[in-house]
Design a protein around this motif. Structure first.
Motif, PDB file in Angstrom:
ATOM      1  N   GLY A 194       0.825  -1.292   0.077  1.00  0.00           N
ATOM      2  CA  GLY A 194      -0.087   0.253  -0.080  1.00  0.00           C
ATOM      3  C   GLY A 194       0.763   1.289  -0.243  1.00  0.00           C
ATOM      4  N   ARG A 195       1.815   1.274  -0.319  1.00  0.00           N
ATOM      5  CA  ARG A 195       2.731   2.547  -0.151  1.00  0.00           C
ATOM      6  C   ARG A 195       2.697   3.039  -1.771  1.00  0.00           C
ATOM      7  NH1 ARG A 195       8.460   0.188   2.862  1.00  0.00           N
ATOM      8  NH2 ARG A 195       7.356  -0.161   4.844  1.00  0.00           N
ATOM      9  N   VAL A 196       3.188   4.221  -1.739  1.00  0.00           N
ATOM     10  CA  VAL A 196       2.838   5.280  -3.054  1.00  0.00           C
ATOM     11  C   VAL A 196       4.493   6.041  -2.758  1.00  0.00           C
ATOM     12  CG1 VAL A 196       1.672   6.835  -4.343  1.00  0.00           C
ATOM     13  CG2 VAL A 196       0.641   5.222  -3.019  1.00  0.00           C
ATOM     14  N   ASP A 197       4.996   5.824  -3.943  1.00  0.00           N
ATOM     15  CA  ASP A 197       6.124   6.820  -4.154  1.00  0.00           C
ATOM     16  C   ASP A 197       5.859   7.985  -5.072  1.00  0.00           C
ATOM     17  OD1 ASP A 197       7.637   5.217  -2.190  1.00  0.00           O
ATOM     18  OD2 ASP A 197       8.657   4.268  -3.721  1.00  0.00           O
ATOM     19  N   ILE A 198       6.388   9.185  -4.932  1.00  0.00           N
ATOM     20  CA  ILE A 198       6.028  10.144  -5.887  1.00  0.00           C
ATOM     21  C   ILE A 198       7.371  10.468  -6.783  1.00  0.00           C
ATOM     22  CG2 ILE A 198       5.998  12.800  -6.214  1.00  0.00           C
ATOM     23  CD1 ILE A 198       3.420  11.158  -4.932  1.00  0.00           C
ATOM     24  N   LEU A 199       7.178  10.176  -8.208  1.00  0.00           N
ATOM     25  CA  LEU A 199       8.354  10.310  -9.240  1.00  0.00           C
ATOM     26  C   LEU A 199       8.235  11.963  -9.690  1.00  0.00           C
ATOM     27  CD1 LEU A 199       7.716   7.091 -11.074  1.00  0.00           C
ATOM     28  CD2 LEU A 199       9.207   7.468  -9.314  1.00  0.00           C
ATOM     29  N   ARG A 200       9.422  12.457  -9.662  1.00  0.00           N
ATOM     30  CA  ARG A 200       9.580  13.486 -10.376  1.00  0.00           C
ATOM     31  C   ARG A 200      10.001  13.613 -11.780  1.00  0.00           C
ATOM     32  NH1 ARG A 200      13.013  16.650  -8.340  1.00  0.00           N
ATOM     33  NH2 ARG A 200      12.016  18.800  -8.278  1.00  0.00           N
ATOM     34  N   SER A 201       9.291  13.883 -12.803  1.00  0.00           N
ATOM     35  CA  SER A 201       9.636  13.643 -14.207  1.00  0.00           C
ATOM     36  C   SER A 201      10.145  15.304 -14.614  1.00  0.00           C
ATOM     37  CB  SER A 201       8.469  13.448 -14.853  1.00  0.00           C
ATOM     38  OG  SER A 201       8.262  12.072 -14.681  1.00  0.00           O
ATOM     39  N   PRO A 202      11.186  15.298 -15.187  1.00  0.00           N
ATOM     40  CA  PRO A 202      11.805  16.662 -15.716  1.00  0.00           C
ATOM     41  C   PRO A 202      11.389  17.127 -16.987  1.00  0.00           C
ATOM     42  CG  PRO A 202      13.535  15.100 -15.782  1.00  0.00           C
ATOM     43  CD  PRO A 202      12.340  14.330 -15.258  1.00  0.00           C
ATOM     44  N   GLN A 203      11.221  18.542 -17.003  1.00  0.00           N
ATOM     45  CA  GLN A 203      10.769  19.016 -18.392  1.00  0.00           C
ATOM     46  C   GLN A 203      11.956  20.042 -18.923  1.00  0.00           C
ATOM     47  OE1 GLN A 203       7.067  20.943 -17.637  1.00  0.00           O
ATOM     48  NE2 GLN A 203       5.924  19.054 -18.341  1.00  0.00           N
ATOM     49  N   THR A 204      12.212  19.764 -20.210  1.00  0.00           N
ATOM     50  CA  THR A 204      13.325  20.622 -20.794  1.00  0.00           C
ATOM     51  C   THR A 204      12.954  21.186 -22.145  1.00  0.00           C
ATOM     52  OG1 THR A 204      14.866  18.851 -19.854  1.00  0.00           O
ATOM     53  CG2 THR A 204      15.757  20.367 -21.477  1.00  0.00           C
ATOM     54  N   SER A 205      13.206  22.301 -22.660  1.00  0.00           N
ATOM     55  CA  SER A 205      13.086  22.614 -23.747  1.00  0.00           C
ATOM     56  C   SER A 205      14.295  23.106 -24.636  1.00  0.00           C
ATOM     57  CB  SER A 205      12.321  24.331 -23.704  1.00  0.00           C
ATOM     58  OG  SER A 205      13.313  25.168 -22.878  1.00  0.00           O
ATOM     59  N   ILE A 206      14.050  23.207 -25.842  1.00  0.00           N
ATOM     60  CA  ILE A 206      15.423  23.336 -26.526  1.00  0.00           C
ATOM     61  C   ILE A 206      15.113  24.459 -27.600  1.00  0.00           C
ATOM     62  CG2 ILE A 206      14.603  21.838 -28.362  1.00  0.00           C
ATOM     63  CD1 ILE A 206      17.434  20.959 -29.038  1.00  0.00           C
ATOM     64  N   SER A 207      16.012  25.519 -27.677  1.00  0.00           N
ATOM     65  CA  SER A 207      16.180  26.550 -28.405  1.00  0.00           C
ATOM     66  C   SER A 207      17.052  26.420 -29.547  1.00  0.00           C
ATOM     67  CB  SER A 207      16.353  27.871 -27.878  1.00  0.00           C
ATOM     68  OG  SER A 207      15.571  27.728 -26.606  1.00  0.00           O
ATOM     69  N   VAL A 208      16.539  26.763 -30.748  1.00  0.00           N
ATOM     70  CA  VAL A 208      17.418  26.795 -32.115  1.00  0.00           C
ATOM     71  C   VAL A 208      17.579  28.232 -32.744  1.00  0.00           C
ATOM     72  CG1 VAL A 208      17.472  25.802 -34.286  1.00  0.00           C
ATOM     73  CG2 VAL A 208      16.732  24.451 -32.283  1.00  0.00           C
TER      74      VAL A 208
END
Length: 302
Positions: A246-260
């Motif tokens: 019954g345990r729940v872990d919190i995942l932190r997904s990163p977000q990244t942008s790219i500039s051209v």
């Protein structure tokens, strides 16, 4: 004082007749009023039955109503061509604040005259060379994974960079390929870049060196290439990860942008010529100046 009874309040007609006969001014006024009403009834025609939305004959607006009906012009057919534009209505969108616009124009004229019409080097480059900057929305990946792809496409022609991302095994290369295609289309449509051959401009092949010192041959000065490519860190999204008991872990997904940043080969040719001119004008380095030695001692003076 007479007693106030029923007879005093005008039960009979004798009291009214006595009052009227005792006030000759009132009798004269009432007679004129009756004569005026009889004259108006004889002059006015018999009232016609009213229709829906019509006015009665004795209404104070009857004259205006009849005049408006008589003066109403005939129906004019609507023009079939395009309607002329209203300049006053267009000015609200095209020139909403004319006072601020005139102040800005005056400021720009003063800025141009201040240096006697001479432009700085940066202004000349902005007027003669084109560039297009495109920033992507945030992608669900990390900087560690997206950074190598940005370094891989930097300095390459836009078509070659798209080919590199097409055959790359990285998962984020699919998003980078779509961003490069969007940046190329935006540069062509909005900035007019890469249209040298379409406009009939042909140049002889030119051998230059890029910023890394590698030799390359330029056949089209309007060809688009990726001048710079960098990544930016975004926010993290939280996702639950359900575990045992019954345990729940919190995942932190990163977000990244790219500039051209896209530019034309004209810019690379100019940078090559500037580096070459700077290298040719460089003075010869000497270790010590050539001057006579004075006051010799056993210790060094430099």
């Amino acid at each position: 004082m007479p007693r106030r009874g029923i007879r005093w309040w005008g039960r009979g007609s004798s009291t009214t007749e006595q009052t009227q006969s005792e006030n000759p001014i009132l009798d004269e006024y009432l007679a004129k009023q009756r004569a005026r009403e009889d004259k108006r009834k004889k002059a006015s025609p018999a009232p016609s039955p009213m229709s829906t939305g019509d006015l009665s004959a004795d209404s104070i607006f009857a004259d205006e109503h009849d005049t408006g009906k008589a003066a109403q012009p005939a129906e004019v057919p609507e023009p079939t061509g395009p309607r002329p534009r209203d300049k006053a209505a267009m000015a609200a969108a095209l020139d909403p604040d004319p006072r601020s616009r005139r102040r800005w124009e005056r400021k720009m004229v003063i800025r141009e005259i201040r240096k006697r019409g001479r432009l700085s080097k940066a202004q000349v480059i902005k007027r003669t060379e084109r560039e297009s900057l495109t920033k992507s929305p945030f992608i669900h990946t990390s900087i560690k994974k997206l950074g190598p792809l940005a370094r891989q496409i930097a300095g390459k022609p836009i078509e070659e960079a798209i080919t590199q991302m097409r055959f790359s095994k990285k998962k984020a290369a699919i998003d980078v390929k779509q961003i490069l295609e969007h940046a190329r289309n935006e540069a062509i449509v909005r900035r007019g870049m890469g249209l040298g051959k379409a406009q009939g401009e042909f140049h002889e092949p030119l051998l230059i060196r890029n910023k890394e010192g590698k030799k390359m041959i330029v056949t089209d000065k309007s060809r688009i290439y990726v001048d710079q490519a960098w990544v930016g860190r975004g926010s993290y999204t939280k996702e639950p990860s359900f575990r045992a008991r019954g345990r729940v872990d919190i995942l932190r997904s990163p977000q990244t942008s790219i500039s051209v940043l896209l530019k034309e080969e004209k810019t690379r040719i100019r940078e090559h010529e500037e580096r070459k001119k700077k290298r040719d004008n460089r003075k010869l380095w000497v270790q010590l100046p050539d001057r006579p030695i004075q006051q010799q001692t056993q210790w060094y003076k430099w």
